[in-house]
Scaffold this motif. Structure first.
Motif: not given
Length: 314
Positions: A259-260, A269, A24, A253, A27-28, A272-273, A256, A31
């Protein structure tokens, strides 16, 4: 976006060879890099802040410099300086640490405010000014700064103006027992020696450009704007989210979604941020702090006052 998906997955897989159990967090940070922003890693010593920064530079195939911030570090160590060259009979520019792709600013809150402020121009403008001459830093340019928690010996709190320049602020946290066992078993060799570059500077710039093109529905723009307004009107908050913070939320946003593997952003999205993007931009009211309201609690209460948008997937 199949090609981008494979590349991003390969980057994360390579990073996880070094950083165990913190997908996690990785990933951040990725991003934020896709969004072209700077990262502040705020945590106790020894949890892998520096290792993460070096791993990203290596996997992304970028030039990187590390500057260990101590009380005697000067602004010129960041920006560079002019030195007289006898052979040429003129002053020549000597590059500072900022002339790189990834600047690892290690323990940034151990240095003086004057040196901390030297990062402001380069982080915001992508350039340094020495003797009235402005020079652009290489592209992409990303600052990954680490700091120990406020109150640690020898630390100085970063001013709000500088914290606001970071796209996200995150913590790594302690590993789980199983993860720590895996870390202990791998201490015989440096894991950084076993990873390879997946990208280069030009390819990362292309990914950053594609991230900017991710579609954002009007309802998501409206949600971010209403949330920012709610922070400004909250009695528990002395200083709410600025438009820069709102822009940061949109950029993350989009990142993310990238990323996906989507070419459009979704409400999840945004959710999550929100915390890593917005929370460090809030300044709590003194009364709220006195009443032992944590920033986490205040932020969660504000988020609950603004309903999430509903959009139709493309």
């Amino acid at each position: 976006m199949p090609d981008e998906n494979l590349i991003i997955k390969a980057v994360l897989d390579e990073l996880q060879k070094v950083i165990i159990g913190k997908k996690d967090v990785l990933e951040k940070i990725l991003m934020a890099i896709l969004a072209g922003g700077h990262i502040l890693i705020d945590d106790i010593p020894g949890v892998g802040k520096t290792t993460i920064s070096i791993a990203f530079a290596k996997v992304l195939g970028l030039a990187q410099k590390r500057l260990q911030f101590t009380p005697d570090i000067l602004p010129s160590d960041i920006t560079g300086f002019s030195m007289y060259d006898r052979n040429r009979n003129e002053f020549c520019y000597v590059e500072g640490a900022a002339m790189t792709n990834i600047l690892l600013a290690d323990e940034i809150n151990r240095t003086s405010p004057r040196t901390q402020s030297a990062l402001l121009e380069v982080m915001e403008e992508g350039s340094v000014t020495v003797d009235s001459v402005t020079r652009s830093v290489p592209k992409p340019f990303i600052v990954i700064a680490t700091q120990n928690p406020a109150g640690s010996i020898g630390t100085q709190e970063l001013p709000e103006s500088q914290v606001d320049r970071f796209l996200i602020r995150i913590s790594i946290g302690y590993p789980e027992v199983e993860e720590e066992i895996a870390i202990l078993k791998g201490i015989r060799e440096n894991p950084l020696n076993n990873i390879k570059s997946i990208l280069n500077a030009e390819e990362l710039l292309a990914l950053q450009q594609k991230t900017k093109q991710i579609y954002v529905d009007d309802s998501i723009y409206e949600y971010i704007a209403k949330l920012a307004k709610a922070t400004r009107q909250s009695p528990a908050v002395m200083l709410g989210i600025s438009p820069r913070g709102s822009i940061a939320a949109i950029r993350m946003t989009q990142a993310r979604a990238m990323l996906y593997g989507r070419n459009y952003a979704r409400p999840d999205d945004v959710v999550a941020v929100l915390k890593p993007v917005l929370q460090h931009r809030l300044i709590m009211d003194n009364r709220a702090s006195f009443e032992r309201n944590s920033l986490d609690k205040v932020f969660a209460e504000i988020v609950q006052t603004v309903p999430l948008p509903k959009i139709t997937e493309h």
